[in-house]
Motif scaffolding. Sequence first.
Motif, PDB file in Angstrom:
ATOM      1  N   GLN A 189      14.839  25.755  23.108  1.00  0.00           N
ATOM      2  CA  GLN A 189      15.400  24.427  22.834  1.00  0.00           C
ATOM      3  C   GLN A 189      14.451  23.297  23.219  1.00  0.00           C
ATOM      4  O   GLN A 189      14.867  22.154  23.315  1.00  0.00           O
TER       5      GLN A 189
ATOM      6  N   ASN B 158      12.116  21.777  21.654  1.00  0.00           N
ATOM      7  CA  ASN B 158      11.926  20.705  20.668  1.00  0.00           C
ATOM      8  C   ASN B 158      13.145  19.804  20.558  1.00  0.00           C
ATOM      9  O   ASN B 158      13.020  18.607  20.288  1.00  0.00           O
ATOM     10  N   GLN B 159      14.325  20.361  20.755  1.00  0.00           N
ATOM     11  CA  GLN B 159      15.550  19.569  20.664  1.00  0.00           C
ATOM     12  C   GLN B 159      15.932  18.939  22.002  1.00  0.00           C
ATOM     13  O   GLN B 159      16.343  17.775  22.063  1.00  0.00           O
ATOM     14  N   ASN B 160      15.809  19.736  23.064  1.00  0.00           N
ATOM     15  CA  ASN B 160      16.232  19.251  24.382  1.00  0.00           C
ATOM     16  C   ASN B 160      15.255  19.780  25.438  1.00  0.00           C
ATOM     17  O   ASN B 160      15.475  20.831  26.028  1.00  0.00           O
TER      18      ASN B 160
END
Length: 753
Positions: free
Chosen positions: A532, A534-536
């Motif tokens: 995760q 890249n997102q978080n």
Amino acid sequence: MRLSAVVSVVRGLGPVVIGISLGFTLSLLSVSWTEEACYLGGRGGQEGPSSILTGNDAESEEDFEPRIVPYKQVQQSPAKKVFRAKYISTELGMRERLFVGVLTSKNTISTLGVAVNRTISHHLDTVVFFTGMRNRKVPHGMFVVSHGDERLIWNMFQTIRYILDHYINEYDWFYLVQDDAYTEADRIRALVDHLSMDRELYMGSPEEFIGGEMEGKYCYGGFGYLLSRTLLLRLQPFLENCRNDILSARPDEWLGRCIIDYTSANCVSEYEGLQYHHYELGKNSDPSKEQSDEFKKALTVHPVSDPEQMYRLHRYFTEIELQKTYDEIAKLQAEIKNVSAVAFEGNRSAQWPVGINPPFEPRSRFEVLKWEYFTEEEIYSCTDGSPKCELRGIDRMDVADVIDVAVGELNKKYIPVLHLKKQQLINGYRRFDPIRGMEYILDLQLEVVNQKGHSRSITKRVHLVRPLSQIEIIPMPYVTEATRVHIIIPLMMQVRSYVDHFLEVFAANAFETSENAILTFLFIYDPVEAQQVNQNDIFAGVKAQINTYERKYPAIKIPWISVKTETPSQIKFMDIISKKHPVDTLFFLANVDTRVNAEFLNRCRMNSINNWQVFFPIHFQDYNPDVAYHNQQRPATIDLVKDAGHFDRMSFEEACFYNSDYMATRTRMVADVQENEEILETLDIYEMFVKYSGLHVFRAVEPALHQQYRYQICNPRLSEDIYHRCVQSNLEGLGSRSQLAMLLFEQEQGNST
């Protein structure tokens, strides 16, 4: 009456009046003589000392007009800088006593050269090896000078010139020897200690020149030779002439001709009653079977065929010197006993053992030294606080050695009447006395056999002491405070909140002072967090803070590395970091709650020695503020006092070491890792260096390394020992015993009401 009064007054004043009259008369006469002399001198046209003005001077004085001379400030030249030597000995002209040069070659430096180094280097201050062509790999611990040519005469010339250029002002005596000769280092040092430094002395084994055409004798190189500083200084201006004019096939003969031609000094084997003893060893001879007095008194033995023979010679002569030392000790002990017999307190004035410091005398109950109780299998004083633990390692060897020595000394006392054998150790006690050494009390059950063969079992108590030896300075490799330190901060999600305070403190102590250090963050993701990213990104805030500090300090770069792992391990992290840095990099592995300052970084540099020592500091850990300052106002700054915190001896997370040492230690782990890969997860850096490195692990409290209180997350996947250390660190970091007791007392009081 009046006349008599006048007469009395005149009689008193008469001498005064007469004295004044004579004074005036003499002064008038002297003035007339002076004026006449000046007048006569001026009349003769000569200026005497008393003439003031001539006619021309008088005229010029009438025409004199005053003028103003402008003031010019005197420019002071810059103060000359006074040169001060680095060492007091240099400024006072003090020199060391003996320099040793070993003549070796490319083919023998790794065999005989190493053997010579191992047998004499720890007895002498300076040992330098001179060779023609150097091997690609120089043996460890040897200082080698390569002349770049295999010609023997050229190498001898270059060796003497190198000594004159680099060491002539530092030593009084110079000893040159080949690597196929054994040198008894203590004897050669004792010889030069009794020689006068201002003599032009050429000392060794005298030999006739080949052909016998030249008068005088040279020193044969096989047995080595001594050259005085005075002799070399006299030879120095003529060294080039020797190289150009003297032809010889042997380097020792060439040097002998040079010395005789230009200094008239012949080789001698005896000087002022001091003898240069040497011994020629037969082929394939065994040193232990040599019984001649010349061999036992020899300073040098030649020729030595291989390293094994060199070590056997060293053992033989070491045993001789050791026995001499024991004999001298016994003689001194006997003299002390004889003298103490007539002392005021009699024999009581001689402390046991004779010649050893008396025991430490405590001044209070807190200074009483405790005794540890042990048997042959167990000891009842354990480092982890257990009531008893197995006797193993160096402690087991120590106890076994003490028992053997005790039985041996008893047999020396009673043989041949009785012979004693150990049956068992009933009781054992030991304590360390900082004044005299380790003391032991042993209750031994012994089997006693008399000359008729009858035996019986008895119990005997013996008291032994293992005394402290003489304090000596141990040579250490040179280190400098200019080394750059690479600070590695592993960071997990649970400790992100500490980054802001860490960067604030580090910026004030390092960035603003231009400290020679580089900060590197190691972001540790578990597999889910890595997917995760890249997102978080859980470390996005930390990365933003890093960018902020890089903009604030343009000359500073803070690199970071991302790692994905299920089981965080120090060794796995360092494997990644090690590959990204040169081998001479100095690492400091720390935590995000460590307060780094310049004082500690300097000690990190000084205590970490490449290929010698790694440093594991013990930081000062703050207590839990809710416990330490219960119902109190928390101080702005925390000092090193017992109620504020403690040195966390259970923490091994901080470490200073060189990358080359880490890589070498990891290489030694390869075989064990192939058998059990989990070892990388169960070991930490400290245990890795202890088990596999062979380096000195330096563990010490570090007052400049301060950590604020933080509850540690202990990883159960690590080894049981490491996990329990982590738990124990958390427990001991809560507060002092008195603080915890007060909390429990208040809690009990509250419950009772």
